[in-house]
Design a protein around this motif. Structure first.
Motif, PDB file in Angstrom:
ATOM      1  N   ASN A   1       0.806  -1.226   0.000  1.00 35.77           N
ATOM      2  CA  ASN A   1       0.000   0.000   0.000  1.00 35.77           C
ATOM      3  C   ASN A   1       0.839   1.277   0.000  1.00 35.77           C
ATOM      4  O   ASN A   1       0.326   2.361   0.303  1.00 35.77           O
ATOM      5  CB  ASN A   1      -0.967   0.024   1.189  1.00 35.77           C
ATOM      6  N   SER A   2       2.112   1.172  -0.353  1.00 36.71           N
ATOM      7  CA  SER A   2       2.994   2.338  -0.388  1.00 36.71           C
ATOM      8  C   SER A   2       3.135   2.873  -1.805  1.00 36.71           C
ATOM      9  O   SER A   2       3.035   2.128  -2.777  1.00 36.71           O
ATOM     10  CB  SER A   2       4.388   1.977   0.154  1.00 36.71           C
ATOM     11  N   GLU A   3       3.380   4.174  -1.906  1.00 35.79           N
ATOM     12  CA  GLU A   3       3.751   4.792  -3.181  1.00 35.79           C
ATOM     13  C   GLU A   3       5.277   4.890  -3.204  1.00 35.79           C
ATOM     14  O   GLU A   3       5.884   5.504  -2.325  1.00 35.79           O
ATOM     15  CB  GLU A   3       3.097   6.158  -3.323  1.00 35.79           C
ATOM     16  N   ILE A   4       5.866   4.275  -4.217  1.00 34.88           N
ATOM     17  CA  ILE A   4       7.314   4.078  -4.254  1.00 34.88           C
ATOM     18  C   ILE A   4       7.914   4.739  -5.485  1.00 34.88           C
ATOM     19  O   ILE A   4       7.322   4.723  -6.568  1.00 34.88           O
ATOM     20  CB  ILE A   4       7.636   2.565  -4.257  1.00 34.88           C
ATOM     21  N   ILE A   5       9.094   5.324  -5.308  1.00 35.16           N
ATOM     22  CA  ILE A   5       9.884   5.817  -6.433  1.00 35.16           C
ATOM     23  C   ILE A   5      11.142   4.962  -6.519  1.00 35.16           C
ATOM     24  O   ILE A   5      11.851   4.763  -5.528  1.00 35.16           O
ATOM     25  CB  ILE A   5      10.253   7.302  -6.269  1.00 35.16           C
ATOM     26  N   ASP A   6      11.407   4.437  -7.713  1.00 35.63           N
ATOM     27  CA  ASP A   6      12.593   3.633  -7.981  1.00 35.63           C
ATOM     28  C   ASP A   6      13.521   4.465  -8.853  1.00 35.63           C
ATOM     29  O   ASP A   6      13.277   4.646 -10.044  1.00 35.63           O
ATOM     30  CB  ASP A   6      12.174   2.334  -8.678  1.00 35.63           C
ATOM     31  N   LEU A   7      14.589   4.991  -8.257  1.00 33.13           N
ATOM     32  CA  LEU A   7      15.531   5.836  -8.982  1.00 33.13           C
ATOM     33  C   LEU A   7      16.625   4.975  -9.611  1.00 33.13           C
ATOM     34  O   LEU A   7      17.242   4.162  -8.936  1.00 33.13           O
ATOM     35  CB  LEU A   7      16.158   6.865  -8.031  1.00 33.13           C
ATOM     36  N   GLY A   8      16.853   5.174 -10.913  1.00 34.62           N
ATOM     37  CA  GLY A   8      17.803   4.332 -11.621  1.00 34.62           C
ATOM     38  C   GLY A   8      17.251   2.924 -11.745  1.00 34.62           C
ATOM     39  O   GLY A   8      17.929   1.951 -11.423  1.00 34.62           O
ATOM     40  N   CYS A   9      16.033   2.817 -12.231  1.00 32.44           N
ATOM     41  CA  CYS A   9      15.276   1.561 -12.173  1.00 32.44           C
ATOM     42  C   CYS A   9      15.802   0.479 -13.092  1.00 32.44           C
ATOM     43  O   CYS A   9      15.464  -0.696 -12.926  1.00 32.44           O
ATOM     44  CB  CYS A   9      13.804   1.821 -12.471  1.00 32.44           C
TER      45      CYS A   9
ATOM     46  N   PHE B   1      22.239  10.471  -6.060  1.00 31.16           N
ATOM     47  CA  PHE B   1      21.014   9.693  -5.871  1.00 31.16           C
ATOM     48  C   PHE B   1      20.467   9.873  -4.460  1.00 31.16           C
ATOM     49  O   PHE B   1      19.254  10.003  -4.262  1.00 31.16           O
ATOM     50  CB  PHE B   1      21.282   8.207  -6.138  1.00 31.16           C
ATOM     51  N   ILE B   2      21.335   9.878  -3.469  1.00 26.72           N
ATOM     52  CA  ILE B   2      20.877  10.083  -2.088  1.00 26.72           C
ATOM     53  C   ILE B   2      20.193  11.437  -1.951  1.00 26.72           C
ATOM     54  O   ILE B   2      19.122  11.555  -1.336  1.00 26.72           O
ATOM     55  CB  ILE B   2      22.047   9.969  -1.095  1.00 26.72           C
ATOM     56  N   ASP B   3      20.795  12.465  -2.529  1.00 30.00           N
ATOM     57  CA  ASP B   3      20.209  13.803  -2.433  1.00 30.00           C
ATOM     58  C   ASP B   3      18.832  13.857  -3.085  1.00 30.00           C
ATOM     59  O   ASP B   3      17.898  14.462  -2.558  1.00 30.00           O
ATOM     60  CB  ASP B   3      21.147  14.827  -3.098  1.00 30.00           C
ATOM     61  N   LYS B   4      18.688  13.211  -4.240  1.00 30.45           N
ATOM     62  CA  LYS B   4      17.388  13.196  -4.914  1.00 30.45           C
ATOM     63  C   LYS B   4      16.386  12.360  -4.115  1.00 30.45           C
ATOM     64  O   LYS B   4      15.209  12.733  -4.002  1.00 30.45           O
ATOM     65  CB  LYS B   4      17.527  12.643  -6.329  1.00 30.45           C
ATOM     66  N   ALA B   5      16.836  11.256  -3.541  1.00 24.84           N
ATOM     67  CA  ALA B   5      15.943  10.422  -2.722  1.00 24.84           C
ATOM     68  C   ALA B   5      15.419  11.201  -1.529  1.00 24.84           C
ATOM     69  O   ALA B   5      14.233  11.109  -1.181  1.00 24.84           O
ATOM     70  CB  ALA B   5      16.685   9.170  -2.264  1.00 24.84           C
ATOM     71  N   ARG B   6      16.269  11.972  -0.895  1.00 27.44           N
ATOM     72  CA  ARG B   6      15.846  12.797   0.243  1.00 27.44           C
ATOM     73  C   ARG B   6      14.810  13.817  -0.199  1.00 27.44           C
ATOM     74  O   ARG B   6      13.847  14.104   0.517  1.00 27.44           O
ATOM     75  CB  ARG B   6      17.052  13.537   0.845  1.00 27.44           C
ATOM     76  N   GLU B   7      14.999  14.359  -1.388  1.00 31.14           N
ATOM     77  CA  GLU B   7      14.056  15.339  -1.917  1.00 31.14           C
ATOM     78  C   GLU B   7      12.699  14.696  -2.202  1.00 31.14           C
ATOM     79  O   GLU B   7      11.650  15.309  -2.000  1.00 31.14           O
ATOM     80  CB  GLU B   7      14.629  15.928  -3.210  1.00 31.14           C
TER      81      GLU B   7
ATOM     82  N   ILE C   1      18.305  11.652 -13.186  1.00 32.12           N
ATOM     83  CA  ILE C   1      17.600  11.831 -11.902  1.00 32.12           C
ATOM     84  C   ILE C   1      17.700  13.268 -11.390  1.00 32.12           C
ATOM     85  O   ILE C   1      16.834  13.722 -10.650  1.00 32.12           O
ATOM     86  CB  ILE C   1      18.079  10.831 -10.830  1.00 32.12           C
ATOM     87  N   SER C   2      18.748  13.988 -11.794  1.00 32.02           N
ATOM     88  CA  SER C   2      18.865  15.389 -11.376  1.00 32.02           C
ATOM     89  C   SER C   2      17.724  16.234 -11.931  1.00 32.02           C
ATOM     90  O   SER C   2      17.347  17.246 -11.342  1.00 32.02           O
ATOM     91  CB  SER C   2      20.202  15.973 -11.842  1.00 32.02           C
ATOM     92  N   ASP C   3      17.183  15.805 -13.073  1.00 31.03           N
ATOM     93  CA  ASP C   3      16.103  16.554 -13.718  1.00 31.03           C
ATOM     94  C   ASP C   3      14.722  16.032 -13.336  1.00 31.03           C
ATOM     95  O   ASP C   3      13.715  16.595 -13.769  1.00 31.03           O
ATOM     96  CB  ASP C   3      16.253  16.473 -15.245  1.00 31.03           C
ATOM     97  N   PHE C   4      14.684  14.974 -12.542  1.00 27.60           N
ATOM     98  CA  PHE C   4      13.397  14.397 -12.163  1.00 27.60           C
ATOM     99  C   PHE C   4      12.707  15.297 -11.150  1.00 27.60           C
ATOM    100  O   PHE C   4      13.290  15.685 -10.143  1.00 27.60           O
ATOM    101  CB  PHE C   4      13.590  12.999 -11.574  1.00 27.60           C
ATOM    102  N   ASN C   5      11.464  15.637 -11.430  1.00 24.32           N
ATOM    103  CA  ASN C   5      10.692  16.520 -10.565  1.00 24.32           C
ATOM    104  C   ASN C   5       9.820  15.695  -9.622  1.00 24.32           C
ATOM    105  O   ASN C   5       8.871  15.046 -10.050  1.00 24.32           O
ATOM    106  CB  ASN C   5       9.811  17.443 -11.417  1.00 24.32           C
ATOM    107  N   CYS C   6      10.154  15.718  -8.359  1.00 24.16           N
ATOM    108  CA  CYS C   6       9.365  14.992  -7.358  1.00 24.16           C
ATOM    109  C   CYS C   6       8.143  15.839  -7.000  1.00 24.16           C
ATOM    110  O   CYS C   6       8.014  16.346  -5.877  1.00 24.16           O
ATOM    111  CB  CYS C   6      10.181  14.721  -6.110  1.00 24.16           C
TER     112      CYS C   6
END
Length: 207
Positions: A52-60, A138-144, A106-111
């Motif tokens: 039931n979670s909404e998940i983002i997979d970065l560098g999938c 990737f860590i910085d984008k994940a935190r965002e 991933i730097s251009d990915f808009n969360c």
């Protein structure tokens, strides 16, 4: 879609996803071994981070972690990768699954929408042609993107540096999962048929 209820079933489902037919060395495209992907996702599921979670997979990549998350009951997955060839494979293997694929750096990915969990297996920066420090990006984008939990793969040799980086970012490292990657000979510069690499997956939580 029928939810998977056993780790072995999950491993078999992941094993059926084909690897990248033409991996690019500069992107460090290695497939996460099915047994490791299944174990990591099963641990995340057991900790209440998948269902039931909404998940983002970065560098999938080819979608192994994205598809596995849906099979364990994730509500939705957004899968991000810079390589359209990888995403094409992922799309073919995830028809009728609630996965949104985004092709971009991933730097251009808009969360724009918050998620519950980020799962990522970034390049380790271990090859001369790859980008050094890519895992920190990737860590910085994940935190965002995630106000909650992050699962992130890294070289075991960088454990102290990475855990300190998470802590300085306001996250608490709650679990460290340890694996041995067997990297096959897929690039021209490889001199051995396979190489064993010690890898960790950090679970970090924003508390």
């Amino acid at each position: 879609m029928k939810k998977i209820r056993k780790k072995k079933q999950l491993e078999m489902a992941i094993q059926s996803i084909p690897p990248h037919p033409n991996p690019k060395v500069e992107l460090e495209q290695y497939s996460t071994p099915a047994i490791i992907a299944a174990d990591l996702l099963w641990n995340a599921y057991s900790l209440g981070d998948i269902e039931n979670s909404e998940i983002i997979d970065l560098g999938c990549g080819t979608g192994i972690l994205s598809i596995g998350s849906l099979l364990l009951g994730a509500k939705k997955v957004t899968a991000v990768d810079i390589d359209e060839d990888s995403l094409a494979i992922a799309r073919l293997n995830s028809e009728n699954l609630n996965i949104e694929y985004v092709c971009c750096d991933i730097s251009d990915f808009n969360c724009s929408d918050s998620c519950d969990v980020v799962i990522q297996n970034p390049p380790f920066g271990s090859q001369k042609k790859s980008e050094r420090g890519a895992d920190l990006k990737f860590i910085d984008k994940a935190r965002e993107c995630s106000p909650g939990v992050i699962y992130s793969f890294h070289m075991a040799s960088t454990e102290k540096f990475i855990t300190d980086y998470f802590k300085k970012s306001g996250f608490v490292v709650t679990h460290i999962f340890r694996y041995k990657f067997i990297l096959p000979k897929i690039y021209d510069f490889h001199t051995k048929e396979s190489k064993e690499v010690d890898v960790i997956v950090i679970r970090a939580e924003n508390i």
